[in-house]
Write an enzyme that holds these catalytic residues in place. Structure first.
Site, PDB file in Angstrom:
ATOM      1  N   ASP A 117     -10.210 -18.719 -53.866  1.00  0.00           N
ATOM      2  CA  ASP A 117     -10.343 -19.485 -55.107  1.00  0.00           C
ATOM      3  C   ASP A 117     -11.219 -20.739 -54.958  1.00  0.00           C
ATOM      4  O   ASP A 117     -11.162 -21.625 -55.796  1.00  0.00           O
ATOM      5  CB  ASP A 117      -8.962 -19.907 -55.609  1.00  0.00           C
ATOM      6  CG  ASP A 117      -8.072 -18.716 -55.897  1.00  0.00           C
ATOM      7  OD1 ASP A 117      -8.565 -17.770 -56.531  1.00  0.00           O
ATOM      8  OD2 ASP A 117      -6.915 -18.728 -55.475  1.00  0.00           O
TER       9      ASP A 117
ATOM     10  N   ASP B 103      -4.393 -20.058 -54.204  1.00  0.00           N
ATOM     11  CA  ASP B 103      -3.877 -19.956 -52.834  1.00  0.00           C
ATOM     12  C   ASP B 103      -4.875 -20.481 -51.809  1.00  0.00           C
ATOM     13  O   ASP B 103      -4.605 -20.476 -50.616  1.00  0.00           O
ATOM     14  CB  ASP B 103      -3.458 -18.526 -52.504  1.00  0.00           C
ATOM     15  CG  ASP B 103      -4.609 -17.529 -52.614  1.00  0.00           C
ATOM     16  OD1 ASP B 103      -5.759 -17.972 -52.740  1.00  0.00           O
ATOM     17  OD2 ASP B 103      -4.346 -16.313 -52.564  1.00  0.00           O
TER      18      ASP B 103
ATOM     19  N   CYS C 167      -7.460 -58.524 -42.492  1.00  0.00           N
ATOM     20  CA  CYS C 167      -7.211 -59.067 -43.832  1.00  0.00           C
ATOM     21  C   CYS C 167      -8.018 -58.296 -44.864  1.00  0.00           C
ATOM     22  O   CYS C 167      -9.083 -57.764 -44.574  1.00  0.00           O
ATOM     23  CB  CYS C 167      -7.536 -60.554 -43.908  1.00  0.00           C
ATOM     24  SG  CYS C 167      -9.284 -60.931 -43.868  1.00  0.00           S
TER      25      CYS C 167
ATOM     26  N   CYS D  27     -11.563 -59.625 -45.468  1.00  0.00           N
ATOM     27  CA  CYS D  27     -12.566 -59.207 -44.484  1.00  0.00           C
ATOM     28  C   CYS D  27     -13.089 -57.810 -44.819  1.00  0.00           C
ATOM     29  O   CYS D  27     -14.290 -57.556 -44.804  1.00  0.00           O
ATOM     30  CB  CYS D  27     -11.973 -59.186 -43.080  1.00  0.00           C
ATOM     31  SG  CYS D  27     -11.095 -60.670 -42.610  1.00  0.00           S
TER      32      CYS D  27
ATOM     33  N   ASP E 115      -3.637 -19.312 -60.527  1.00  0.00           N
ATOM     34  CA  ASP E 115      -3.951 -17.977 -60.046  1.00  0.00           C
ATOM     35  C   ASP E 115      -2.606 -17.251 -59.923  1.00  0.00           C
ATOM     36  O   ASP E 115      -1.578 -17.904 -59.788  1.00  0.00           O
ATOM     37  CB  ASP E 115      -4.644 -18.076 -58.690  1.00  0.00           C
ATOM     38  CG  ASP E 115      -4.956 -16.713 -58.109  1.00  0.00           C
ATOM     39  OD1 ASP E 115      -5.469 -15.869 -58.843  1.00  0.00           O
ATOM     40  OD2 ASP E 115      -4.661 -16.494 -56.918  1.00  0.00           O
TER      41      ASP E 115
END
Length: 790
Positions: free
Chosen positions: A687, A683, A19, A22, A489
């Site tokens: 990067d 990519d 639940c 909980c 890029d």
């Protein structure tokens, strides 16, 4: 991390976590343990993730286990990566601390098995919003876990009373039992209403009917009160219906409990249906691998976890590829849609890379494994999708806080409604105002919000993954709504990153084939990417007879003798060095000039091709309200600007080194409004610093790229930049549905609260405003999962 100490991530599997209430209590409780810098409970996988300091790791984990069992004694705890025996640490000592004995045997380690079929409600843990303050120095990118953030609560109280929805995971057996109870309760209450019985006999029928219909609710409320957890829906329903009995409203007390349980049944079925939709996303997990034994063709069916790097596996037609590897034998078409969202099958042949999660369509493939299962693509994708809900959106944090304070406030208001008017208003009776207060209590449950909002976000993440887009958290899904600047890029993102001969320009009476053959002969032994592109473009056997005196001139090109005639292939410097006049083309790209016996033969243009959907991607982003598109590249200015013009990019910055890209990104960041978000799309290979610096880092073509999956917040598993627009559309649709649910739930509750106070709404309307609204909100949230937006 901000603490100066090494952080260790630990994950506990909470079997029996059924639940939202909980989970929220567990998260709030464990979060306050000294030594835990971050804690998050994931409903979908029943996983508690926490970060501890390495010097007190085991001690803190044991304390966390004790805390879980104090809050929810029925939960069985196991730790990922450890066997179930002792996986709860000292189970006896933990249970002695609770004064109870619990059998934890059989909980299972589930090292890799995430048991998606046992999902329990939408993922609604209560993590704080981390925004996106990761720096380039932290490339692990577990953005939901920055230890530098303070996860404590200002008031210092243990908010274990936060109300958070229902459990009710209805299996077929449970459903039948509940239906039988509802039928029996209905028959008894009908008998009590229409029978000639009166007095104690009639009351006895009502009481028996009530206990059959709602005895479990009252029992759960009592257990929660003993554990100090008062303000949940079990308490509210128990007080309201017992209160109805106390003021003589016996039929209504029983009927409301019956209707409430019926509503819960429908709600449970709706949530289970949504879980099944989510589970379908998890079906990419392979069940087995056919491992080749020895040198022969004998195979042994084993768990994917047992296969090691270098082992060979056999994948038959119709089977799912269990591990990443290289095809050693066989040809086949494979369905990659589960990973990439692409509907067109991909052809594999010896030498082809193959990823776990692909489905073999026809032939038989022998594959040499290159990654263990834990490091395979399918494992990483499963981990990303399953753990995405641990990083919360601001909207989810708002709902958590709202629910925590809202319910106690409403209980206090209900008490005032019951007591104050009869004391100050002439003619007002306690029975009337107590009834109104009880109606007010039933209406107060914020379940519709607490269950449906996280389900909506998880559905959005699921819809994105079906389209080949992995979003690492609800916070990033929400952030995509506010994106106004997109920075790309160039190489590998907007272009294919593969050199290709784009133009063949023969001169001196030669034709294209003659020019291409001379260039291919000259470049036959070079490993340069340009040489490879020329050999690929020639696509025929390259003659070796009569070819000698091969000489590669650094920085210039190649000189070779063909049938005694000197052939030159290279740049303008090589032509000038040999005194050969040449043509300078206007086309942007790398030029390879070719000469034979001192005469100019022509030139080739080699360029990095723009991706097929790159221009459409830029246009789609602008239609979605993106204010500025920017391209960063390390290429020459002329090349960068030519690509930028072709695609319609607003700004181009060329000749940048990786550190310059970060500086440029920071300048763009400073120039935009603080409310606007900026996305960087790369990519994922070189990067990483820029991906870390952006508000949302998107790795393009990240399928199988470890760097991409680690560094980015969003991973686009195909090479299509247009998927970014799809991701933003899905994010906008998700936000619309989430706010529809918020507006609908709060609006209905506000109306019914007012009607309850003025004595117009009865408990029937009250129960509808609680359970009915929740069912409708859950069904609405499920619409996000079905979105197919390519």
């Amino acid at each position: 991390m901000g603490t100066g100490q090494e952080q260790v991530k630990r994950e506990l599997l909470l079997d029996g976590l059924d639940c939202a209430n909980c989970a929220l209590k567990i998260e709030n409780g464990v979060k306050k343990i000294k030594g835990i810098s971050d804690c998050s409970v994931n409903f979908v996988t029943k996983t508690l993730s926490m970060h501890t300091t390495s010097d007190m790791d085991e001690q803190v984990v044991e304390e966390a286990k004790r805390k879980v069992l104090r809050l929810e004694p029925h939960i069985r705890i196991s730790e990922k990566g450890k066997s179930s025996q002792g996986s709860c640490g000292s189970a006896d000592s933990i249970n002695q601390a609770n004064g109870k004995v619990h059998a934890h045997a059989g909980s299972g380690a589930h090292t890799h098995e995430h048991t998606p079929s046992r999902h329990d409600h939408a993922g609604h843990s209560h993590d704080h919003d981390h925004g996106h303050h990761h720096g380039a120095q932290d490339h692990t990118h577990d953005h939901g876990s920055h230890a530098g953030h303070d996860h404590g609560h200002a008031d210092g109280h243990d908010h274990d009373d936060a109300h958070a929805g229902h459990s009710h995971e209805h299996g077929a057996g449970q459903t039948k039992v509940l239906l039988a109870r509802l039928a029996a309760g209905s028959i008894l209450v009908a008998a009590a209403i229409w029978s000639p019985l009166e007095g104690w006999a009639q009351l006895a029928l009502y009481v028996v009917a009530y206990l059959i219909a709602g005895g479990d609710i009252v029992l759960q409320a009592f257990k929660n009160i003993i554990r100090g957890q008062v303000f949940d829906e079990y308490f509210l329903m128990s007080v309201a219906t017992i209160g109805a009995f106390a003021i003589g409203q016996y039929p209504e007390g029983v009927a409301v409990m019956l209707f409430y349980q019926l509503g819960e049944l429908f709600q449970g079925l709706a949530v289970n249906r949504s879980r099944k939709s989510i589970q379908s996303l998890m079906d990419i997990r392979p069940d087995y691998a056919n491992m080749l034994i020895g040198a022969g063709e004998e195979t042994k069916r084993v768990s994917p976890e047992e296969v090691r790097i270098g082992d060979r596996i056999l994948v038959k037609a119709g089977e799912r590829v269990p591990l990443d590897g290289i095809v050693k034998a066989g040809r086949s078409m494979v369905d990659t849609s589960a990973l990439t969202g692409e509907s067109v099958p991909r052809e594999l042949e010896p030498g082809s890379d193959v990823l776990s999660g692909f489905v073999n369509k026809n032939g038989m493939l022998t594959i040499e494994v290159t990654k263990t299962f834990g490091e395979s693509t399918v494992s990483k994708i499963l981990d990303l999708v399953q753990n995405a809900s641990s990083r919360k959106a601001k909207t989810e944090h708002f709902i958590s806080k709202f629910a925590r304070y809202y319910t106690p406030v409403v209980v206090i208001l209900a008490a005032l409604i019951a007591l104050v008017p009869p004391l100050v208003l002439s003619g007002a009776t306690f029975a009337d105002w107590i009834y109104r207060a009880l109606v007010f209590l039933v209406i107060s449950c914020p379940c519709a919000l607490v269950v449906s909002i996280p389900l909506g976000f998880f559905g959005g993440i699921g819809a994105a993954s079906r389209n080949g887009i992995l979003i690492k958290g609800s916070n990033y899904l929400e952030a995509l709504n506010d994106v106004k600047v997109v920075v790309f890029d160039k190489t590998g993102t907007l272009t294919k990153g593969v050199f290709k001969v784009t133009a063949i320009r023969p001169e001196g009476g030669r034709n294209e084939d003659e020019l291409m053959e001379l260039a291919a002969i000259a470049e036959a032994h070079s490993n340069h990417p340009i040489a490879e592109s020329i050999r690929t473009a020639w696509a025929k056997d390259i003659r070796t007879q009569g070819v000698d005196d091969y000489d590669e001139i650094a920085g210039h090109g190649i000189k070779v003798s063909v049938d005694g005639r000197e052939v030159l292939a290279g740049n303008a410097k090589l032509m000038e060095q040999s005194g050969i006049s040449y043509t300078t083309p206007q086309t942007v790209g790398t030029v390879v000039h070719v000469a034979e016996s001192g005469s100019y033969v022509g030139h080739l243009i080699i360029a990095d091709e723009v991706k097929d959907d790159a221009a459409a991607a830029i246009q789609a982003l602008k239609k979605l309200g993106i204010r500025k598109t920017v391209m960063l590249t390390g290429d020459a200015k002329a090349v960068g600007e030519a690509v930028g013009r072709e695609l319609g990019v607003d700004e181009v910055y060329a000749e940048l080194l990786p550190q310059h890209k970060v500086e440029q990104l920071e300048r763009l960041e400073a120039a935009k409004s603080p409310k606007e978000k900026m996305v960087f799309v790369g990519d994922g290979i070189n990067d990483t610093p820029v991906l870390a610096r952006a508000d949302v880092g998107v790795a393009m073509g990240g399928l199988g790229s470890d760097a991409a999956i680690e560094a980015a917040d969003v991973v686009i598993m195909t090479d299509e930049p247009s998927r970014l627009a799809s991701a933003i559309r899905i994010a906008k649709r998700t936000r619309t549905i989430v706010w529809q649910n918020i507006g609908f739930a709060l609006g209905v509750k506000a109306i019914f609260l007012l009607l309850g106070v003025f004595g117009i709404a009865t408990m029937w309307e009250a129960v509808f405003s609680d359970v009915g609204v929740t069912v409708l909100a859950v069904l609405n949230a499920m619409r996000v999962l079905r979105v197919k937006d390519i």
